[in-house]
Scaffold this active site. Structure first.
Site, PDB file in Angstrom:
ATOM      1  N   GLU A  16       0.846  -1.196   0.000  1.00 16.83           N
ATOM      2  CA  GLU A  16       0.000   0.000   0.000  1.00 16.83           C
ATOM      3  C   GLU A  16       0.882   1.247   0.000  1.00 16.83           C
ATOM      4  O   GLU A  16       0.585   2.223  -0.689  1.00 16.83           O
ATOM      5  CB  GLU A  16      -0.923   0.006   1.218  1.00 16.83           C
ATOM      6  CG  GLU A  16      -2.025  -1.044   1.198  1.00 16.83           C
ATOM      7  CD  GLU A  16      -3.076  -0.768   0.132  1.00 16.83           C
ATOM      8  OE1 GLU A  16      -3.104   0.354  -0.424  1.00 16.83           O
ATOM      9  OE2 GLU A  16      -3.861  -1.696  -0.151  1.00 16.83           O
ATOM     10  N   CYS A  25      -4.931   7.252  -6.862  1.00 10.93           N
ATOM     11  CA  CYS A  25      -4.283   5.989  -7.201  1.00 10.93           C
ATOM     12  C   CYS A  25      -4.403   5.752  -8.710  1.00 10.93           C
ATOM     13  O   CYS A  25      -5.093   6.506  -9.405  1.00 10.93           O
ATOM     14  CB  CYS A  25      -4.919   4.844  -6.418  1.00 10.93           C
ATOM     15  SG  CYS A  25      -6.556   4.380  -7.014  1.00 10.93           S
TER      16      CYS A  25
END
Length: 229
Positions: A16, A25
């Protein structure tokens, strides 16, 4: 009961990544901390421009993994190992519980197909319709965790030697006694079959063998008396 072990936590943190400023993202979702998004359904929410402390990121990760773990556990019909459970929690945390609940990975695991479940886990390697190297590596790591230690479960433990109560139980002493007997027998046979100088040579060699074995017996008995059993 299965729980989130350290290997799982380390894996999630590694893939992550920690970002303390909100960003988008590869799929275009606003994200912060260790992959926290508004899809989490708890916490303060996130918008572009937000900044978190590391402590806040850790807190949200712990809360998110705990919630995810409870939801994953409710979908399982058989007991997982800690590593299997952790790998599935990591997957669900990344792709969302909805996708995980419909996954072939879950179906195969519940059916008892462990290797097939690990294979299906690796299929979730795309974002925006494209295969991403980062997701490929994460799925491989999760599959490795899923299968970790599975081959050694139930391995038989070594059986300890029974305590010896007599020096005659020593294998070294037993071998030495056998050597003495064999040497003596060979000496008698050789002497009876030969004559003259040959008898003397063979008898001498047999005596050397017997004396050597007797010396080993004496040393082993001395060690026994000293407590080496």
């Amino acid at each position: 009961m299965a729980h989130i072990n350290q290997d799982t936590l380390d894996l999630v943190k590694r893939f992550e990544g920690l970002r303390l400023t909100a960003y988008r993202c590869p799929a275009g979702v606003v994200t912060i901390g260790y992959g926290y998004t508004n899809r989490a359904g708890f916490g303060p929410g996130v918008k572009m421009g937000d900044v978190w402390s590391e402590a806040q990121a850790d807190e949200m990760l712990d809360a998110g993994l705990s919630r995810c773990a409870d939801q994953v556990l409710a979908l399982l019909t058989r007991a997982p190992t800690d590593n299997q459970f952790g790998a599935m929690v990591s997957l669900a945390y990344n792709i969302g519980l909805g996708a995980f609940s419909k996954s072939t990975c879950l179906k195969r695991f519940n059916a008892g197909d462990i290797e097939g479940a690990a294979e299906a886990l690796t299929w979730f390697n795309k974002a925006g319709g494209k295969v991403l190297r980062g997701l490929v590596r994460r799925r491989e790591a999760e599959a490795d965790l899923f299968l970790k230690d599975s081959s050694v479960v139930g391995a038989p433990l070594p059986v300890p030697d029974k305590e010896r109560t007599s020096p005659l139980q020593s294998t070294t002493l037993q071998a030495s006694v056998a050597c003495v007997a064999a040497g003596a027998a060979k000496g008698v046979t050789a002497v009876s079959a030969l004559d003259g100088t040959a008898q003397i040579i063979i008898a001498g060699l047999a005596c050397i063998v017997v004396l050597g074995a007797l010396w080993i017996c004496r040393e082993r008995l001395k060690r026994w008396a000293a407590g080496d059993r």
